[in-house]
Scaffold this motif. Structure first.
Motif, PDB file in Angstrom:
ATOM      1  N   ASN A   1      11.193  27.451  -0.878  1.00 38.64           N
ATOM      2  CA  ASN A   1      10.972  26.443  -1.911  1.00 38.64           C
ATOM      3  C   ASN A   1      12.256  25.910  -2.526  1.00 38.64           C
ATOM      4  O   ASN A   1      12.232  25.331  -3.622  1.00 38.64           O
ATOM      5  CB  ASN A   1      10.083  26.997  -3.017  1.00 38.64           C
ATOM      6  CG  ASN A   1       8.673  27.284  -2.506  1.00 38.64           C
ATOM      7  OD1 ASN A   1       8.121  26.541  -1.728  1.00 38.64           O
ATOM      8  ND2 ASN A   1       8.113  28.400  -2.947  1.00 38.64           N
TER       9      ASN A   1
ATOM     10  N   ARG B   1      10.990  23.496   2.267  1.00 38.39           N
ATOM     11  CA  ARG B   1       9.934  22.486   2.175  1.00 38.39           C
ATOM     12  C   ARG B   1      10.445  21.182   1.572  1.00 38.39           C
ATOM     13  O   ARG B   1       9.937  20.103   1.859  1.00 38.39           O
ATOM     14  CB  ARG B   1       8.785  22.994   1.287  1.00 38.39           C
ATOM     15  CG  ARG B   1       7.914  24.062   1.881  1.00 38.39           C
ATOM     16  CD  ARG B   1       6.752  24.399   0.956  1.00 38.39           C
ATOM     17  NE  ARG B   1       5.906  25.434   1.549  1.00 38.39           N
ATOM     18  CZ  ARG B   1       6.146  26.732   1.461  1.00 38.39           C
ATOM     19  NH1 ARG B   1       7.205  27.149   0.779  1.00 38.39           N
ATOM     20  NH2 ARG B   1       5.358  27.606   2.039  1.00 38.39           N
ATOM     21  N   TYR B   2      11.448  21.307   0.709  1.00 37.15           N
ATOM     22  CA  TYR B   2      11.824  20.184  -0.148  1.00 37.15           C
ATOM     23  C   TYR B   2      13.225  19.627   0.107  1.00 37.15           C
ATOM     24  O   TYR B   2      13.627  18.675  -0.548  1.00 37.15           O
ATOM     25  CB  TYR B   2      11.729  20.616  -1.620  1.00 37.15           C
ATOM     26  CG  TYR B   2      10.400  21.218  -1.978  1.00 37.15           C
ATOM     27  CD1 TYR B   2       9.246  20.438  -2.043  1.00 37.15           C
ATOM     28  CD2 TYR B   2      10.278  22.580  -2.247  1.00 37.15           C
ATOM     29  CE1 TYR B   2       8.018  20.991  -2.362  1.00 37.15           C
ATOM     30  CE2 TYR B   2       9.052  23.147  -2.574  1.00 37.15           C
ATOM     31  CZ  TYR B   2       7.929  22.350  -2.633  1.00 37.15           C
ATOM     32  OH  TYR B   2       6.705  22.906  -2.951  1.00 37.15           O
TER      33      TYR B   2
ATOM     34  N   GLU C   1       7.526  17.411  -0.949  1.00 35.70           N
ATOM     35  CA  GLU C   1       7.479  18.127   0.321  1.00 35.70           C
ATOM     36  C   GLU C   1       7.865  17.210   1.465  1.00 35.70           C
ATOM     37  O   GLU C   1       7.302  16.130   1.638  1.00 35.70           O
ATOM     38  CB  GLU C   1       6.085  18.706   0.560  1.00 35.70           C
ATOM     39  CG  GLU C   1       6.003  19.555   1.826  1.00 35.70           C
ATOM     40  CD  GLU C   1       4.653  20.232   1.987  1.00 35.70           C
ATOM     41  OE1 GLU C   1       4.479  21.326   1.437  1.00 35.70           O
ATOM     42  OE2 GLU C   1       3.786  19.637   2.660  1.00 35.70           O
TER      43      GLU C   1
END
Length: 288
Positions: A282, A226-227, A273
């Protein structure tokens, strides 16, 4: 008439060809992944318990780690990634990238390049056997992953270029660090241990790939986070003074060679995000 002596009868087994002993099976890939993930989770919980001063919680988590087999089981699972049928030794990719300039260097100099290998699992990998490197190891064989990170972060800084390294290897190490800020701090600290850019006047061929950082991560850390994606990783590394000179992505791993080019321009990278979706992981790196 003399009686003939009977020859001793051979047993049935004696006449059979030797039986090939089956080699013990390695840990399955699924079991390996499950053990490593569980170990990472427990290390993360242990760090949180330590921060809270929860001695009872730390003791309970240590007991869980030992129930899994402790560091020995974790090391065995990690070593499975070095097997030929699991993708093999990651340092072979590095050697493919740097072999040409190392060969040219060897023709004009007998100086071995200094390598810092963080999280070393084996002394028999491609870099160790190449004859090009004088290797200093922070060895997983004697360190837990939390201690491994601490050992690198608390290692005394080099006093001058004679104590610095030409290359640092972080192969499947950064993903061991349990929090995003810790990962950013580790990447930033690598710059303190590398020789300054452009210091290879005696061996111009080395400037193509050195001084540098060899970074290997599980592919989903970059391809399904996501990051973090590759564009963001390139930005993080550029802010630290690194330029991407080589990369390779397989189903399981991503490999990078980052050349140090200077001090970089400091930037902040927060946990933001950049890709949505319920199947994302994550993994993140935070700087500043």
């Amino acid at each position: 008439m003399a009686l003939k002596k009977k020859r001793p009868q051979k047993s049935l087994a004696a006449g059979r060809p030797p039986i090939l002993q089956r080699q013990p099976k390695s840990i399955t890939r699924k079991s390996t992944k499950a053990l490593i993930n569980k170990h990472h989770l427990l290390e993360k919980r242990k760090k949180q318990a330590l921060a809270k001063g929860d001695d009872a919680g730390v003791a309970a988590i240590d007991a869980e780690i030992q129930a899994l087999g402790g560091l020995e089981a974790y090391q065995k699972a990690s070593l499975q990634g070095q097997r030929e049928d699991r993708g093999g030794d990651s340092s072979r990719v590095l050697m493919e990238w740097v072999q040409p300039c190392l060969t040219a260097h060897k023709e004009g100099s007998d100086r071995m390049l200094k390598m810092l290998e963080v999280g070393a699992l084996s002394t028999q990998n491609a870099c160790s056997q190449s004859g090009y490197f004088d290797i200093t190891r922070i060895d997983l064989n004697s360190q837990g992953e939390g201690i491994l990170q601490q050992d690198f972060m608390e290692r005394p800084l080099p006093k001058d270029d004679t104590e610095r390294f030409d290359i640092i290897s972080l192969s499947l190490v950064l993903n061991f660090v349990p929090d995003p800020k810790g990962r950013g701090d580790m990447l930033k600290r690598t710059t303190e241990f590398l020789r300054a850019a452009g210091r290879y006047l005696e061996a111009p061929s080395l400037t193509t790939n050195f001084p540098s950082l060899f970074l290997v991560l599980p592919a989903p850390c970059v391809t399904n986070s996501r990051y973090l994606d590759e564009e963001r990783l390139v930005g993080i590394m550029a802010s630290l003074g690194y330029a991407k000179v080589e990369s390779k992505t397989t189903q399981r791993l991503v490999y990078y060679l980052w050349r140090r080019e200077g001090k970089g321009i400091a930037r902040r990278f927060r946990k933001e995000e950049i890709r949505a979706g319920p199947t994302r992981n994550n993994f993140a790196v935070v700087l500043g």
